[in-house]
Design an enzyme around this catalytic site. Structure first.
Site, PDB file in Angstrom:
ATOM      1  N   ARG A   1      -2.633   5.609   0.239  1.00 32.15           N
ATOM      2  CA  ARG A   1      -2.250   5.671   1.664  1.00 32.15           C
ATOM      3  C   ARG A   1      -2.966   6.885   2.255  1.00 32.15           C
ATOM      4  NH1 ARG A   1       3.812   5.055   4.072  1.00 32.15           N
ATOM      5  NH2 ARG A   1       3.218   2.908   3.654  1.00 32.15           N
TER       6      ARG A   1
ATOM      7  N   GLN B   1       2.004  -4.853   3.902  1.00 39.47           N
ATOM      8  CA  GLN B   1       3.204  -5.105   4.705  1.00 39.47           C
ATOM      9  C   GLN B   1       3.166  -6.499   5.311  1.00 39.47           C
ATOM     10  OE1 GLN B   1       5.993  -2.982   5.409  1.00 39.47           O
ATOM     11  NE2 GLN B   1       6.701  -4.978   6.084  1.00 39.47           N
TER      12      GLN B   1
ATOM     13  N   ASP C   1       7.564  -2.363  15.728  1.00 42.56           N
ATOM     14  CA  ASP C   1       7.425  -1.204  14.842  1.00 42.56           C
ATOM     15  C   ASP C   1       7.679   0.031  15.683  1.00 42.56           C
ATOM     16  OD1 ASP C   1       6.783   0.487  12.743  1.00 42.56           O
ATOM     17  OD2 ASP C   1       4.608   0.217  12.915  1.00 42.56           O
TER      18      ASP C   1
ATOM     19  N   CYS D   1       8.859  -3.578   9.888  1.00 48.46           N
ATOM     20  CA  CYS D   1       8.372  -3.060   8.597  1.00 48.46           C
ATOM     21  C   CYS D   1       9.194  -1.887   8.096  1.00 48.46           C
ATOM     22  CB  CYS D   1       6.905  -2.672   8.716  1.00 48.46           C
ATOM     23  SG  CYS D   1       6.618  -1.330   9.908  1.00 48.46           S
TER      24      CYS D   1
ATOM     25  N   ARG E   1       8.690  -6.802  -0.594  1.00 53.49           N
ATOM     26  CA  ARG E   1       7.496  -5.996  -0.862  1.00 53.49           C
ATOM     27  C   ARG E   1       7.236  -5.935  -2.369  1.00 53.49           C
ATOM     28  NH1 ARG E   1       6.011  -1.634   2.758  1.00 53.49           N
ATOM     29  NH2 ARG E   1       4.114  -1.869   1.538  1.00 53.49           N
TER      30      ARG E   1
HETATM   31  N1  NVA Z   1       2.920   2.066  12.139  1.00 58.53           N
HETATM   32  C1  NVA Z   1       3.684   2.813  11.165  1.00 58.53           C
HETATM   33  C2  NVA Z   1       3.979   1.970   9.970  1.00 58.53           C
HETATM   34  C3  NVA Z   1       4.866   2.627   8.944  1.00 58.53           C
HETATM   35  C4  NVA Z   1       5.082   1.755   7.739  1.00 58.53           C
HETATM   36  C5  NVA Z   1       2.941   4.073  10.788  1.00 58.53           C
HETATM   37  O1  NVA Z   1       1.722   4.015  10.544  1.00 58.53           O
HETATM   38  O2  NVA Z   1       3.574   5.121  10.715  1.00 58.53           O
HETATM   39  N1   CP Z   2       6.930  -0.245   5.652  1.00 55.34           N
HETATM   40  C1   CP Z   2       6.432   0.748   4.917  1.00 55.34           C
HETATM   41  O1   CP Z   2       5.248   0.735   4.488  1.00 55.34           O
HETATM   42  O2   CP Z   2       7.335   1.717   4.632  1.00 55.34           O
HETATM   43  P1   CP Z   2       7.039   3.117   3.946  1.00 55.34           P
HETATM   44  O3   CP Z   2       6.281   3.958   4.940  1.00 55.34           O
HETATM   45  O4   CP Z   2       8.398   3.673   3.636  1.00 55.34           O
HETATM   46  O5   CP Z   2       6.222   2.904   2.706  1.00 55.34           O
END
Ligand code: NVA
Ligand code: CP
Length: 307
Positions: A108, A138, A226, A266, A294
């Site tokens: 990530r 997701q 979201d 999500c 997931r």
């Molecule tokens: N759009 C959000 C998704 C979190 C799973 C973010 O990038 O923070």
């Molecule tokens: N939806 C999602 O990816 O959640 P996290 O940020 O908790 O991993």
């Protein structure tokens, strides 16, 4: 060796197989406890290395459980405690070293371009666990959840209300692969990435862009949203929230959708902003199932990468 970076890069048939495999692994698991090892230890002796430049609850735990259930193991590299994040070692060299220790990486990152750079130097597969651009794992879990409850997503109307962020990017790509109708309602200033819309339209995806949340929600089979401020979003938060206020998913919006429509998020959610408590906790909300699924989708994605 295959990377899982963006839904748009992957063959339709492969994406369908990933979903079907996830569904069947869920069926096989139904009699077992969450932590028990599956009878088919498909990932025995395999190690997944996870790197998180941003916080995570669901992605981290579902990947960990997925590996555990399949008999494999997990190593977590925290950029704050390693040479990778502090700049003490180049992305190139860290990628080469991780290729010696693990069989697959899930990462990530803040910037999608850093993810791509890292993936180029890696000799093992990599999975995108969210970047500023996209969140493909997701959306695969969302498709599985929709189909588990509502049957094939083909030609169904999916409505998105709110910020056209990384989740929407993957959702647009998915619309071209799974052939559902996608209605995106967002303020003019927060419209989806122009390039991805043009790309999707060339692929004949059924995508409607509107400023009007009611048009998007009308007769939808599924309403999605979201949080308005994503991780690492460098914006004027107050201004952005003001722009997005009319896009809140509340009971009035849910009433415009089909009576049996589902609500997906999500998570994490900012209750009271993009979604009200009565929708999150209401009978159309399937957000906990979405989070559970997931695990099964991650299992299936890892296996696809390692095939
Ligand atoms: N759009 C959000 C998704 C979190 C799973 C973010 O990038 O923070
Ligand atoms: N939806 C999602 O990816 O959640 P996290 O940020 O908790 O991993």
């Amino acid at each position: 060796m295959k990377n899982f970076i963006n839904i748009g890069d992957i063959d339709k048939k492969d994406l369908r197989n990933i979903i079907e495999n996830a569904k069947s692994q869920k069926k096989n698991k139904s009699q077992l406890s969450k932590s028990s090892i599956d009878s088919n230890t498909l990932l025995k002796d395999k190690t997944l290395i996870m790197i998180f430049e941003k916080p995570s609850t669901r992605t981290r735990l579902s990947f960990e459980l997925a590996m555990k259930q399949l008999g494999g193991s997990v190593l977590i590299l925290n950029p704050k405690e390693s040479h990778y994040g502090s700049g003490g070692e180049s992305i190139h060299d860290t990628a080469k070293v991780l290729s010696q220790y693990g069989d697959i990486v899930m990462m990530r990152t803040n910037k999608h371009k850093d993810f791509l750079k890292f993936s180029k130097h890696l000799d093992i597969p990599i999975i995108n666990g969210l970047t500023n651009l996209s969140h493909p794992c997701q959306i695969m879990s969302d498709i599985m959840t929709f189909e588990e409850l509502k049957g094939p997503i083909l030609n169904k109307k999916i409505a998105w209300l709110g910020d056209a962020n990384n989740i929407v990017y993957s959702l647009i790509e998915a619309a071209t692969k799974f052939n559902f109708e996608l209605s995106i309602a967002s303020p003019k200033k927060l419209k989806p990435n122009k390039k991805i819309i043009e790309w999707a339209k060339k692929k004949k995806a059924k995508i409607i862009l509107t400023k009007n949340p009611k048009i998007a929600a009308e007769s939808a089979d599924c309403i999605m949203t979201d949080k308005w401020i994503s991780m690492g979003d460098k914006v004027n938060k107050k201004k952005k929230k003001k722009l997005l206020k009319p896009y809140q998913v509340n009971n009035k919006i849910m009433k415009l959708a089909k009576p049996e429509a589902i609500f997906l998020h999500c998570l994490p959610a900012n209750r009271g902003e993009e979604v009200t408590d009565d929708v999150m906790d209401g009978k159309q909300s399937v957000v906990w199932l979405e989070a559970l699924n997931r695990i099964y989708v991650q299992k299936s994605i890892i296996q696809w990468c390692l095939k």
